[in-house]
Design an enzyme around this catalytic site. Structure first.
Site, PDB file in Angstrom:
ATOM      1  CG  HIS A   1      48.618   7.223  10.729  1.00 38.93           C
ATOM      2  ND1 HIS A   1      47.770   7.424  11.708  1.00 38.93           N
ATOM      3  CD2 HIS A   1      47.945   6.832   9.780  1.00 38.93           C
ATOM      4  CE1 HIS A   1      46.687   7.177  11.565  1.00 38.93           C
ATOM      5  NE2 HIS A   1      46.331   6.970  10.445  1.00 38.93           N
TER       6      HIS A   1
ATOM      7  CG  ASN B   1      41.806   2.115   5.431  1.00 41.22           C
ATOM      8  OD1 ASN B   1      42.372   1.079   5.106  1.00 41.22           O
ATOM      9  ND2 ASN B   1      41.289   2.654   4.342  1.00 41.22           N
TER      10      ASN B   1
ATOM     11  CG  ASN C   1      40.693   6.660   9.022  1.00 37.30           C
ATOM     12  OD1 ASN C   1      39.513   6.909   9.334  1.00 37.30           O
ATOM     13  ND2 ASN C   1      41.392   7.122   8.134  1.00 37.30           N
TER      14      ASN C   1
END
Length: 210
Positions: free
Chosen positions: A34, A84, A130
């Site tokens: 990520h 996020n 996100n």
């Protein structure tokens, strides 16, 4: 102590264009899939000779490094907020450096592309990412160019979260160095082209196949 880099907006601006390149990820988790955007930013900083030039900026809640690319100036940004909330850091930096959404590049992971695939595109939806969603909300625009770095999608939907937040396997890590090199090449070539070309409203060129 080092002065905050965002104070550079108060100093004479270089004659060429200025661009912000933000690597999206989770602070403290740089080796996960990520956070591959952070790995690309590290490669960019090394290529541009500013790998030792990162400084924490409290205004943006991010690490910043300034680099030259011909007559252009690049502001490299690594958010210190969770994925996020990355958009808050990106939007604040864009505001401080006087940049529009079209002058902000986002570098992030892409589930729907296998590892080793890259794609550079202009704007569009967050596609469920996100970090990109946060940037769109905070910049109030979806016009940012994005370099999407494939990380592959696991076979079972229940495995997605663990896959995204997990570290690259040993086999995948062998593929990373050339991938990061190509990602840096793609970004720098595109920024050079835009720095010499027409204003926003451009067409993406030179991107790798989806």
């Amino acid at each position: 102590m080092r002065r905050s880099l965002s104070l550079g907006v108060l100093e004479p601006r270089p004659p060429g264009k200025r661009w912000l390149v933000a690597g999206l990820g989770n602070p403290g988790l740089p080796r996960t899939r990520h956070s591959v955007g952070l790995a690309v930013l590290g490669q960019l900083a090394q290529r541009l000779g500013v790998a030792d030039g990162w400084a924490r900026d409290r205004h943006c809640a991010a690490d910043l490094a300034l680099a030259s690319l011909g007559d252009a100036q690049l502001v490299l940004l690594r958010p210190r907020r969770l994925m996020n909330l990355n958009g808050r850091s990106v939007a604040r930096a864009a505001e401080l450096f006087g940049l529009t959404a079209e002058e902000v590049y986002l570098v992030h992971d892409e589930l729907d592309k296998p590892l080793g695939k890259l794609a550079l595109k202009l704007g569009g939806s967050s596609r469920g990412h996100n970090g990109v969603r946060s940037c769109i909300a905070c910049l109030n625009s979806s016009a940012m160019p994005r370099l999407r770095v494939g990380i592959g999608r696991p076979s079972h939907p229940d495995m997605v979260q663990a896959h995204v937040l997990g570290c690259f396997s040993a086999a995948e890590q062998e593929l990373l160095p050339p991938l990061l090199e190509r990602a840096a090449d793609l970004l720098l070539d595109h920024i050079r082209e835009r720095s010499q070309g027409p204003p926003p409203g451009f067409a993406i060129t030179g991107h790798e196949p989806a």
